[in-house]
Write a protein that holds these residues in place. Structure first.
Motif, PDB file in Angstrom:
ATOM      1  N   ALA A  45      26.575  49.305  41.217  1.00 12.32           N
ATOM      2  CA  ALA A  45      27.955  48.806  41.211  1.00 12.32           C
ATOM      3  C   ALA A  45      28.352  48.365  39.805  1.00 12.32           C
ATOM      4  N   SER A  46      29.639  48.518  39.510  1.00 16.84           N
ATOM      5  CA  SER A  46      30.136  48.056  38.218  1.00 16.84           C
ATOM      6  C   SER A  46      30.704  46.647  38.394  1.00 16.84           C
ATOM      7  N   TRP A  47      30.435  45.790  37.415  1.00 17.58           N
ATOM      8  CA  TRP A  47      30.858  44.401  37.460  1.00 17.58           C
ATOM      9  C   TRP A  47      31.688  44.095  36.237  1.00 17.58           C
ATOM     10  N   ASP A  48      32.750  43.322  36.429  1.00 23.00           N
ATOM     11  CA  ASP A  48      33.412  42.778  35.247  1.00 23.00           C
ATOM     12  C   ASP A  48      32.897  41.344  35.083  1.00 23.00           C
ATOM     13  N   LYS A  49      33.162  40.764  33.947  1.00 24.61           N
ATOM     14  CA  LYS A  49      32.589  39.468  33.603  1.00 24.61           C
ATOM     15  C   LYS A  49      33.008  38.376  34.585  1.00 24.61           C
ATOM     16  N   ASP A  50      34.258  38.381  35.025  1.00 23.08           N
ATOM     17  CA  ASP A  50      34.739  37.353  35.947  1.00 23.08           C
ATOM     18  C   ASP A  50      34.093  37.468  37.321  1.00 23.08           C
ATOM     19  N   GLN A  51      33.983  38.693  37.830  1.00 21.34           N
ATOM     20  CA  GLN A  51      33.374  38.888  39.147  1.00 21.34           C
ATOM     21  C   GLN A  51      31.923  38.437  39.146  1.00 21.34           C
ATOM     22  N   LEU A  52      31.169  38.862  38.146  1.00 22.21           N
ATOM     23  CA  LEU A  52      29.763  38.480  38.088  1.00 22.21           C
ATOM     24  C   LEU A  52      29.623  36.971  37.925  1.00 22.21           C
ATOM     25  N   GLY A  53      30.458  36.378  37.092  1.00 23.26           N
ATOM     26  CA  GLY A  53      30.421  34.928  36.920  1.00 23.26           C
ATOM     27  C   GLY A  53      30.695  34.189  38.215  1.00 23.26           C
ATOM     28  N   ASP A  54      31.667  34.665  38.989  1.00 24.88           N
ATOM     29  CA  ASP A  54      31.978  34.043  40.277  1.00 24.88           C
ATOM     30  C   ASP A  54      30.807  34.146  41.245  1.00 24.88           C
ATOM     31  N   VAL A  55      30.192  35.312  41.317  1.00 23.33           N
ATOM     32  CA  VAL A  55      29.066  35.507  42.229  1.00 23.33           C
ATOM     33  C   VAL A  55      27.901  34.603  41.838  1.00 23.33           C
ATOM     34  N   LEU A  56      27.573  34.563  40.549  1.00 29.24           N
ATOM     35  CA  LEU A  56      26.475  33.707  40.096  1.00 29.24           C
ATOM     36  C   LEU A  56      26.785  32.234  40.360  1.00 29.24           C
ATOM     37  N   HIS A  57      28.037  31.832  40.134  1.00 27.17           N
ATOM     38  CA  HIS A  57      28.453  30.460  40.386  1.00 27.17           C
ATOM     39  C   HIS A  57      28.228  30.080  41.847  1.00 27.17           C
ATOM     40  N   TRP A  58      28.676  30.922  42.767  1.00 24.42           N
ATOM     41  CA  TRP A  58      28.588  30.568  44.183  1.00 24.42           C
ATOM     42  C   TRP A  58      27.171  30.670  44.721  1.00 24.42           C
ATOM     43  N   ALA A  90      24.639  32.695  28.619  1.00 23.39           N
ATOM     44  CA  ALA A  90      25.940  32.641  29.299  1.00 23.39           C
ATOM     45  C   ALA A  90      25.782  32.857  30.802  1.00 23.39           C
ATOM     46  N   LEU A  91      24.929  33.790  31.187  1.00 29.59           N
ATOM     47  CA  LEU A  91      24.746  34.068  32.611  1.00 29.59           C
ATOM     48  C   LEU A  91      23.979  32.940  33.307  1.00 29.59           C
ATOM     49  N   LEU A  92      22.983  32.385  32.629  1.00 29.43           N
ATOM     50  CA  LEU A  92      22.173  31.351  33.265  1.00 29.43           C
ATOM     51  C   LEU A  92      22.893  30.010  33.372  1.00 29.43           C
ATOM     52  N   GLN A  93      23.891  29.772  32.536  1.00 30.39           N
ATOM     53  CA  GLN A  93      24.598  28.495  32.657  1.00 30.39           C
ATOM     54  C   GLN A  93      25.840  28.604  33.527  1.00 30.39           C
ATOM     55  N   GLU A  94      26.118  29.770  34.067  1.00 37.46           N
ATOM     56  CA  GLU A  94      27.284  29.957  34.939  1.00 37.46           C
ATOM     57  C   GLU A  94      27.140  29.097  36.190  1.00 37.46           C
ATOM     58  N   GLY A  95      28.010  28.109  36.342  1.00 36.80           N
ATOM     59  CA  GLY A  95      28.003  27.225  37.507  1.00 36.80           C
ATOM     60  C   GLY A  95      26.921  26.166  37.488  1.00 36.80           C
ATOM     61  N   LEU A  96      26.215  26.024  36.369  1.00 39.13           N
ATOM     62  CA  LEU A  96      25.074  25.110  36.308  1.00 39.13           C
ATOM     63  C   LEU A  96      25.480  23.649  36.513  1.00 39.13           C
ATOM     64  N   PHE A  97      26.479  23.182  35.786  1.00 38.83           N
ATOM     65  CA  PHE A  97      26.822  21.764  35.846  1.00 38.83           C
ATOM     66  C   PHE A  97      27.455  21.389  37.184  1.00 38.83           C
ATOM     67  N   ALA A  98      28.242  22.276  37.743  1.00 35.22           N
ATOM     68  CA  ALA A  98      28.802  22.013  39.069  1.00 35.22           C
ATOM     69  C   ALA A  98      27.691  21.983  40.121  1.00 35.22           C
TER      70      ALA A  98
END
Length: 133
Positions: A39-52, A107-115
């Protein structure tokens, strides 16, 4: 009326998606995409998935550790290790994406980290306090 060629058809689809994006409407998200390495991912979609994913892990760990009950600061570091390991495993081993396209590992590993740390601590403290005091 003539049928559009392949290049024109792709251009029309691209313009339609861009128009939907500008209007705030997005095409539906397919759950099967979550486990598809092609699947192709854009930066926002992948960030949202990693966050959740990270939020679900935080809630699960917080509820579990509050219910067991565990105490001590070491459990915060254990949560961080588990959460980071799951996120890394997901994007590197399941999705097999090139992390440099998305800003690198940091950038990927800190996505959603603090929340997720906040949610983890909130769930852990609430469950521990309500169940054991």
């Amino acid at each position: 009326m003539a049928q559009p060629s392949g290049a024109e058809s792709t251009s029309v689809k691209s313009n339609a998606l861009q128009h939907q994006h500008e209007n705030g409407h997005f095409p539906p998200f397919k759950v099967a995409k979550l486990l598809d390495p092609e699947a192709s991912w854009d930066k926002d979609q992948l960030g949202d998935v990693l966050h959740w994913i990270r939020q679900v892990v935080a809630l699960f760990c917080g509820l579990l550790w509050g219910a067991i009950p565990v105490v001590g600061g070491i459990w915060i570091f254990i949560f961080l290790a588990i959460s980071t390991g799951i996120i890394y495993g997901y994007y590197a081993m399941i999705l097999k994406i090139d992390e440099e396209e998305f800003g690198g590992h940091a950038a990927l590993l800190q996505e959603g980290l603090f929340a997720s740390i906040t949610l983890f601590l909130l769930a852990w403290i609430l469950v521990y306090s309500l169940a054991h005091f």
